[in-house]
Motif scaffolding. Structure first.
Motif, PDB file in Angstrom:
ATOM      1  N   VAL A 177     -31.858  18.133  -6.420  1.00 26.12           N
ATOM      2  CA  VAL A 177     -31.968  16.844  -5.742  1.00 26.12           C
ATOM      3  C   VAL A 177     -30.943  15.896  -6.347  1.00 26.12           C
ATOM      4  O   VAL A 177     -30.978  15.607  -7.551  1.00 26.12           O
ATOM      5  N   PHE A 178     -29.986  15.438  -5.525  1.00 20.54           N
ATOM      6  CA  PHE A 178     -28.989  14.472  -5.994  1.00 20.54           C
ATOM      7  C   PHE A 178     -29.553  13.050  -5.991  1.00 20.54           C
ATOM      8  O   PHE A 178     -29.264  12.268  -6.882  1.00 20.54           O
ATOM      9  N   GLN A 179     -30.321  12.741  -4.968  1.00 22.46           N
ATOM     10  CA  GLN A 179     -30.885  11.386  -4.845  1.00 22.46           C
ATOM     11  C   GLN A 179     -32.261  11.500  -4.195  1.00 22.46           C
ATOM     12  O   GLN A 179     -32.404  12.138  -3.154  1.00 22.46           O
ATOM     13  N   ASP A 180     -33.257  10.870  -4.824  1.00 23.70           N
ATOM     14  CA  ASP A 180     -34.622  10.939  -4.282  1.00 23.70           C
ATOM     15  C   ASP A 180     -34.715  10.215  -2.947  1.00 23.70           C
ATOM     16  O   ASP A 180     -34.067   9.189  -2.720  1.00 23.70           O
ATOM     17  N   VAL A 194     -29.993  16.505  -0.985  1.00 22.62           N
ATOM     18  CA  VAL A 194     -30.375  17.740  -1.689  1.00 22.62           C
ATOM     19  C   VAL A 194     -29.338  18.848  -1.540  1.00 22.62           C
ATOM     20  O   VAL A 194     -28.456  18.785  -0.686  1.00 22.62           O
ATOM     21  N   VAL A 195     -29.503  19.842  -2.412  1.00 21.76           N
ATOM     22  CA  VAL A 195     -28.718  21.078  -2.337  1.00 21.76           C
ATOM     23  C   VAL A 195     -29.662  22.171  -1.856  1.00 21.76           C
ATOM     24  O   VAL A 195     -30.774  22.331  -2.389  1.00 21.76           O
ATOM     25  N   VAL A 196     -29.214  22.903  -0.838  1.00 20.76           N
ATOM     26  CA  VAL A 196     -30.076  23.925  -0.211  1.00 20.76           C
ATOM     27  C   VAL A 196     -29.532  25.311  -0.467  1.00 20.76           C
ATOM     28  O   VAL A 196     -28.324  25.552  -0.326  1.00 20.76           O
ATOM     29  N   ALA A 197     -30.417  26.235  -0.824  1.00 22.78           N
ATOM     30  CA  ALA A 197     -30.024  27.643  -1.018  1.00 22.78           C
ATOM     31  C   ALA A 197     -30.087  28.345   0.330  1.00 22.78           C
ATOM     32  O   ALA A 197     -31.070  28.258   1.047  1.00 22.78           O
ATOM     33  N   GLN A 198     -28.976  29.043   0.622  1.00 23.83           N
ATOM     34  CA  GLN A 198     -28.930  29.783   1.902  1.00 23.83           C
ATOM     35  C   GLN A 198     -28.400  31.184   1.698  1.00 23.83           C
ATOM     36  O   GLN A 198     -27.574  31.421   0.860  1.00 23.83           O
TER      37      GLN A 198
END
Length: 198
Positions: A177-180, A194-198
């Protein structure tokens, strides 16, 4: 009308004959008068019927306008009530949105490592301010969006980066999470970055 009977006509017969003539004239005049009256009454009936039709049409138009105006007023009242409810439900939204960057900066300040006593005291003060800010937001129905490890939801999250799925990770899950993000009741004030795993 004179009736001759063998040459002699009595006065009485003449008088009866004249009375008959007068009666016939009166009957004819009465017939003429009644036919004229009938024509007038038919015309008056037609005129009054037309006038009645016009009045009925005007009445129908006025009633239609009245019903439309009444319906419009009811709709306006209903719209006004809904707008009032929405304003009350989400009051303070702009203030909360303006405070969020302050909370972000406080959280960034708390991530800094400190090694001396003065810095630690300062960090404790920042922690207290951050806690009070979070508490004030919660008391006003502003809550943080729980993101880390959750499935990506485009209505709550904004993906700024994707990374390949590593061992033990599920696809489409948030790994950083970069920013809530924050919500006010059921409305998203700010999506989480956010950063998402794909």
């Amino acid at each position: 009308m004179i009736i001759e009977r063998g040459g002699d006509v009595s006065e009485e017969e003449v008088r009866v004959s004249e009375q008959n003539d007068d009666s016939e004239k009166e009957i004819k005049e009465d017939d003429k008068a009644s036919s004229v009256e009938n024509e007038k009454s038919v015309e008056e009936t037609d005129d009054s019927s037309k006038a009645l039709d016009e009045l009925q049409k005007k009445y129908d138009d006025i009633e239609d306008k009245y019903l439309r105006a009444e319906a419009e007023m009811a709709n306006m009242t209903q719209r006004f009530k809904k707008e009032q409810e929405m304003l009350l439900k989400y009051e303070g939204q702009d203030l909360a949105r303006d405070i969020l960057p302050v909370i972000d900066n406080l959280n960034r300040a708390l991530e800094i490592e400190v090694d001396n006593d003065a810095s630690q005291q300062l960090k404790k003060g920042i922690e207290m301010v951050a806690r009070d800010m979070e508490k004030a937001l919660k008391n006003n129905n502003v809550t943080k969006i729980d993101s880390l490890g959750k499935v990506f939801d485009p209505t709550l999250h904004q993906a700024v980066k994707t990374v390949p799925v590593e061992e033990g990770q599920e696809p489409e899950t948030i790994v950083q999470v970069f920013q809530d993000g924050y919500m006010l009741k059921d409305r998203v004030l700010r999506p989480a970055m956010v950063v998402v795993a794909q």
